[in-house]
Write an enzyme that holds these catalytic residues in place. Sequence first.
Site, PDB file in Angstrom:
ATOM      1  N   LYS A 155      -8.987 -27.146  23.365  1.00 25.42           N
ATOM      2  CA  LYS A 155      -8.931 -27.760  22.039  1.00 25.42           C
ATOM      3  C   LYS A 155      -8.574 -26.702  21.000  1.00 25.42           C
ATOM      4  O   LYS A 155      -8.677 -25.498  21.252  1.00 25.42           O
ATOM      5  CB  LYS A 155     -10.272 -28.406  21.701  1.00 25.42           C
ATOM      6  CG  LYS A 155     -11.447 -27.449  21.684  1.00 25.42           C
ATOM      7  CD  LYS A 155     -12.747 -28.166  21.388  1.00 25.42           C
ATOM      8  CE  LYS A 155     -13.905 -27.166  21.353  1.00 25.42           C
ATOM      9  NZ  LYS A 155     -15.156 -27.785  20.906  1.00 25.42           N
ATOM     10  N   ARG A 203     -25.289 -35.049  17.517  1.00 22.45           N
ATOM     11  CA  ARG A 203     -23.907 -35.261  17.069  1.00 22.45           C
ATOM     12  C   ARG A 203     -23.432 -36.619  17.559  1.00 22.45           C
ATOM     13  O   ARG A 203     -23.496 -37.601  16.826  1.00 22.45           O
ATOM     14  CB  ARG A 203     -23.015 -34.107  17.565  1.00 22.45           C
ATOM     15  CG  ARG A 203     -21.625 -34.092  16.971  1.00 22.45           C
ATOM     16  CD  ARG A 203     -20.926 -32.769  17.237  1.00 22.45           C
ATOM     17  NE  ARG A 203     -20.789 -32.432  18.647  1.00 22.45           N
ATOM     18  CZ  ARG A 203     -20.318 -31.268  19.089  1.00 22.45           C
ATOM     19  NH1 ARG A 203     -19.941 -30.330  18.234  1.00 22.45           N
ATOM     20  NH2 ARG A 203     -20.217 -31.030  20.385  1.00 22.45           N
ATOM     21  N   TYR A 255      -6.449  -8.539  -6.512  1.00 24.00           N
ATOM     22  CA  TYR A 255      -7.016  -9.493  -7.455  1.00 24.00           C
ATOM     23  C   TYR A 255      -8.445  -9.133  -7.861  1.00 24.00           C
ATOM     24  O   TYR A 255      -9.247  -8.673  -7.041  1.00 24.00           O
ATOM     25  CB  TYR A 255      -7.059 -10.902  -6.843  1.00 24.00           C
ATOM     26  CG  TYR A 255      -5.718 -11.575  -6.706  1.00 24.00           C
ATOM     27  CD1 TYR A 255      -5.011 -12.005  -7.819  1.00 24.00           C
ATOM     28  CD2 TYR A 255      -5.169 -11.798  -5.447  1.00 24.00           C
ATOM     29  CE1 TYR A 255      -3.789 -12.644  -7.698  1.00 24.00           C
ATOM     30  CE2 TYR A 255      -3.939 -12.433  -5.301  1.00 24.00           C
ATOM     31  CZ  TYR A 255      -3.254 -12.859  -6.434  1.00 24.00           C
ATOM     32  OH  TYR A 255      -2.044 -13.487  -6.303  1.00 24.00           O
ATOM     33  N   MET A 261      -3.288 -14.047  -0.175  1.00 21.58           N
ATOM     34  CA  MET A 261      -2.827 -15.123   0.694  1.00 21.58           C
ATOM     35  C   MET A 261      -1.901 -14.606   1.794  1.00 21.58           C
ATOM     36  O   MET A 261      -1.988 -15.041   2.948  1.00 21.58           O
ATOM     37  CB  MET A 261      -2.115 -16.200  -0.109  1.00 21.58           C
ATOM     38  CG  MET A 261      -1.677 -17.401   0.731  1.00 21.58           C
ATOM     39  SD  MET A 261      -0.807 -18.671  -0.213  1.00 21.58           S
ATOM     40  CE  MET A 261      -2.129 -19.309  -1.238  1.00 21.58           C
TER      41      MET A 261
END
Length: 389
Positions: free
Chosen positions: A36, A141, A280, A328
Site C-alpha cells: 500500500k 478502527r 524564511y 518547498m
Amino acid sequence: MNRCTKAIIYKDNLEYNIKQIKNFVGGEVKLCIAVKADSYGHNAVLTSQIAENLGIEYLAVASVGEGVELRQAGIKAHILLLSLCVPEEFNDLFEYELIPLVFSKEYISALSEAADGYFKRQNDKNLKHSVFLAVDTGMGRIGCYPAEAGEEAKLISRSEHLQLGGMITHLCVSDSLSQENQSFTAQQGEEFKKAVENVKHEGINPGILSCGASAGLLNNSDLHFDLVRPGIITYGYYPDEITKEYLQSQKKDFDIKPVLQLESQVVAIRHFPKGKSVSYGRTYECTEDTDIAVLPIGYADGLLRRFSPGLEVTINGKNYPVRGRICMDQCMVDIGKNNKNVKLWDKAVIFGPKETGALNTADDLARIGKTISYEVLTSITKRVLRIVK
C-alpha cells in the site's frame, strides 16, 4: 524528465529482506507483503513483481485503485484490500479480483447485492468472490466485535456470490515492549481466537487466519496463524521498540537492509558572513563566516519542514547541518568556510543504506521530526524520480 533529486531503490536489498522474512516465519506461514501507499514510497509494482518472483502469494493494498494498478501491471497474486471501499468501487473490486475486508450487516448486504448484479451481468451465476471478515480485537478502527463474528460469517455464507476466505485482525501495540502493551497484545490474540471459534460454532470454515503485521510477526510468533502481513520490515526498518538489538537479546536472528536512498545534489555554494540569516523567518543567523550549499530538495519532495533544525545531510562521507527552514523546493546546508571536501554538483544523501555511504537512515529523520520511519518514507512525493538499481 531528469532531476537531480531522486530516490534510489536497491532491488537486491528488497529481495534480501523478503527472503529474511520468509526464513524467519518458516514455510508453514504465508506472507502477505504490504505494498500500500506505493510500497511505502518504494514502487508498488516493482515490489509486487519481486515478491511474486520469490513465491509470495498475497499482497496488501489500501485502496481499490492501488489494486487495479497492480492488476494492470500483470500482477497475479491474491490482493487483499485493507481499507473499506464504497459502492462506486464495488465493480472494480470484482472485475480485478481484489479481496475486500468486510463487517457489519449493512456493508456485507450491500456488497452481496452488488456481487449479484455484477455476476449476473457476466453470465456467471456460480462464481464466488472471496472476502475476509475483519474483527476488531482492540485496534478500534474497523471490524466486528468477536461476539458478532458468527452472525456476520453466516450472513456471508448465505450470499449467492460471496464466500468467507479468511478472518483478519490488527494488533495496535505489538511494537511496544511495555508489560501493559504486551499483555494487551496477548489479549487481542485471545479475542481473535474467540471470534474464530464463534464462526466455527456456526459450522462455517473461517478460512485463512491473519493477525500480525511487522511487529507481531517478529515478537509474537504464537499469533502468526496462517498469514502474516510484513510492512515496514520489507523496506528495511524495524517497528518502533522491536529493534534489531532487542531481537538479538531474545536470541532471534533477523537482519534487514534499508531499500531506499533519498539524494540530491549541490547546485550552488554561497559565501555567508557572520550574522547573515538563512531562509524564511530568519530563524537562523550564521554564527561565523561560512559557506552555504543549496540543494534542490524541499518539503514538496517529502523533506518535511519540521526536520530543521536537526537534520544533517551526507556529502562525500561527512554530515553537514541544514540551516534555516526547509523550503518547498530547496534547503540550505552549512558546509563551513572554504571546505575543499564539498564542490558544486556533488551528491548529497539525505538518508539510505549504510553500505552505499549514507550516514543517516529514515529512523534518524523520524527522531528529529518526532515521527516514525513509515511517515518519512511515504512522504516522498511523486515528483521525486524513482530509479531502480
